[in-house]
Design a protein around this motif. Sequence first.
Motif, short mmCIF file in Angstrom:
data_model
loop_
_atom_site.label_atom_id
_atom_site.label_comp_id
_atom_site.label_asym_id
_atom_site.label_seq_id
_atom_site.Cartn_x
_atom_site.Cartn_y
_atom_site.Cartn_z
N THR A 298 1.96 -7.23 -6.46
CA THR A 298 2.68 -6.57 -5.38
C THR A 298 2.54 -5.06 -5.49
O THR A 298 2.27 -4.37 -4.50
CB THR A 298 4.17 -6.98 -5.41
OG1 THR A 298 4.26 -8.39 -5.20
CG2 THR A 298 4.98 -6.25 -4.35
N GLU A 299 2.70 -4.54 -6.70
CA GLU A 299 2.64 -3.10 -6.90
C GLU A 299 1.23 -2.55 -6.63
O GLU A 299 1.08 -1.48 -6.03
CB GLU A 299 3.08 -2.75 -8.32
CG GLU A 299 4.56 -2.96 -8.58
CD GLU A 299 4.97 -4.43 -8.68
OE1 GLU A 299 4.10 -5.31 -8.93
OE2 GLU A 299 6.16 -4.71 -8.48
N GLU A 300 0.20 -3.28 -7.07
CA GLU A 300 -1.17 -2.84 -6.84
C GLU A 300 -1.51 -2.82 -5.36
O GLU A 300 -2.09 -1.86 -4.84
CB GLU A 300 -2.16 -3.74 -7.59
CG GLU A 300 -2.10 -3.59 -9.09
CD GLU A 300 -2.86 -4.69 -9.82
OE1 GLU A 300 -3.23 -4.44 -10.98
OE2 GLU A 300 -3.09 -5.78 -9.25
N LEU A 301 -1.12 -3.88 -4.65
CA LEU A 301 -1.42 -3.95 -3.23
C LEU A 301 -0.63 -2.90 -2.46
O LEU A 301 -1.16 -2.28 -1.54
CB LEU A 301 -1.15 -5.35 -2.67
CG LEU A 301 -1.49 -5.53 -1.21
CD1 LEU A 301 -2.96 -5.21 -0.93
CD2 LEU A 301 -1.15 -6.93 -0.75
N ALA A 302 0.61 -2.70 -2.83
CA ALA A 302 1.41 -1.68 -2.17
C ALA A 302 0.75 -0.30 -2.29
O ALA A 302 0.68 0.45 -1.31
CB ALA A 302 2.82 -1.65 -2.75
N PRO B 82 6.46 -1.11 -2.52
CA PRO B 82 6.47 -2.53 -2.87
C PRO B 82 7.56 -3.32 -2.16
O PRO B 82 7.37 -4.50 -1.86
CB PRO B 82 6.68 -2.51 -4.39
CG PRO B 82 6.12 -1.21 -4.84
CD PRO B 82 6.42 -0.25 -3.71
N SER B 83 8.67 -2.66 -1.85
CA SER B 83 9.75 -3.37 -1.15
C SER B 83 9.32 -3.81 0.25
O SER B 83 9.83 -4.79 0.78
CB SER B 83 11.00 -2.50 -1.07
OG SER B 83 10.76 -1.36 -0.26
N THR B 84 8.36 -3.10 0.83
CA THR B 84 7.84 -3.50 2.14
C THR B 84 7.15 -4.86 2.04
O THR B 84 7.37 -5.75 2.87
CB THR B 84 6.87 -2.44 2.68
OG1 THR B 84 7.58 -1.20 2.81
CG2 THR B 84 6.28 -2.86 4.03
N LEU B 85 6.31 -5.03 1.01
CA LEU B 85 5.65 -6.32 0.82
C LEU B 85 6.67 -7.43 0.56
O LEU B 85 6.54 -8.54 1.08
CB LEU B 85 4.65 -6.24 -0.33
CG LEU B 85 3.41 -5.39 -0.06
CD1 LEU B 85 2.58 -5.23 -1.33
CD2 LEU B 85 2.57 -6.02 1.03
N ARG C 28 9.31 -13.76 -10.25
CA ARG C 28 9.06 -12.32 -10.32
C ARG C 28 7.61 -11.91 -10.11
O ARG C 28 7.32 -10.73 -9.97
CB ARG C 28 9.51 -11.79 -11.69
CG ARG C 28 10.99 -11.83 -11.87
CD ARG C 28 11.36 -11.28 -13.22
NE ARG C 28 12.77 -11.01 -13.28
CZ ARG C 28 13.29 -9.81 -13.42
NH1 ARG C 28 12.53 -8.77 -13.58
NH2 ARG C 28 14.60 -9.65 -13.43
N VAL C 29 6.69 -12.86 -10.12
CA VAL C 29 5.27 -12.52 -10.02
C VAL C 29 4.67 -13.17 -8.78
O VAL C 29 4.70 -14.39 -8.63
CB VAL C 29 4.49 -12.99 -11.28
CG1 VAL C 29 3.01 -12.68 -11.13
CG2 VAL C 29 5.06 -12.35 -12.53
N THR C 30 4.13 -12.32 -7.92
CA THR C 30 3.43 -12.78 -6.72
C THR C 30 2.06 -12.12 -6.70
O THR C 30 1.94 -10.93 -6.99
CB THR C 30 4.21 -12.37 -5.45
OG1 THR C 30 5.49 -13.01 -5.49
CG2 THR C 30 3.49 -12.79 -4.19
N LEU C 31 1.05 -12.89 -6.39
CA LEU C 31 -0.31 -12.35 -6.33
C LEU C 31 -0.86 -12.46 -4.91
O LEU C 31 -0.47 -13.34 -4.14
CB LEU C 31 -1.23 -13.11 -7.29
CG LEU C 31 -0.92 -12.97 -8.77
CD1 LEU C 31 -1.92 -13.79 -9.58
CD2 LEU C 31 -0.95 -11.52 -9.21
N TYR C 32 -1.78 -11.55 -4.62
CA TYR C 32 -2.45 -11.52 -3.33
C TYR C 32 -3.95 -11.57 -3.58
O TYR C 32 -4.48 -10.76 -4.34
CB TYR C 32 -2.12 -10.23 -2.58
CG TYR C 32 -0.68 -10.08 -2.19
CD1 TYR C 32 -0.25 -10.44 -0.92
CD2 TYR C 32 0.25 -9.56 -3.08
CE1 TYR C 32 1.08 -10.30 -0.55
CE2 TYR C 32 1.58 -9.41 -2.72
CZ TYR C 32 1.98 -9.78 -1.46
OH TYR C 32 3.29 -9.63 -1.10
N SER C 33 -4.64 -12.48 -2.92
CA SER C 33 -6.09 -12.58 -3.03
C SER C 33 -6.73 -11.41 -2.28
O SER C 33 -6.38 -11.13 -1.13
CB SER C 33 -6.56 -13.90 -2.42
OG SER C 33 -7.93 -13.85 -2.13
N ALA C 34 -7.69 -10.75 -2.93
CA ALA C 34 -8.39 -9.64 -2.28
C ALA C 34 -9.06 -10.11 -0.99
O ALA C 34 -9.04 -9.40 0.02
CB ALA C 34 -9.41 -9.04 -3.24
N ALA C 35 -9.63 -11.31 -1.00
CA ALA C 35 -10.30 -11.84 0.19
C ALA C 35 -9.28 -12.07 1.32
O ALA C 35 -9.55 -11.76 2.48
CB ALA C 35 -11.04 -13.13 -0.14
#
Length: 85
Positions: free
Chosen positions: A27-31, A38-41, A61-68
């Motif tokens: 979340t933090e990396e994508l934000a 990060p609160s927006t995500l 506490r851990v959510t991931l987002y695929s780059a694709a």
Amino acid sequence: MPRRSTPPAPDSCPDGDPLLTAGWYTTEELAALLRVDPSTLRRWRTARPRQGPPHVPLTGRVTLYSAADVERWLRQRRVTTGTGT
């Protein structure tokens, strides 16, 4: 039994993207990449209907987002202006 010289291919997403070898963002990396807080995500994930890119909740506490997935989501949201006359 002969030994396998190459590892088996990883499972793939339905659209053919490798699931485990593709890039993933927290979340933090994508934000940081999207230049949002990060609160927006987090808010997008809990909105009804859901907003934002697809995500994978691993733990509470851990959510991931695929780059694709993120790239596909951004392309779908892209607005192009017409030449209009």
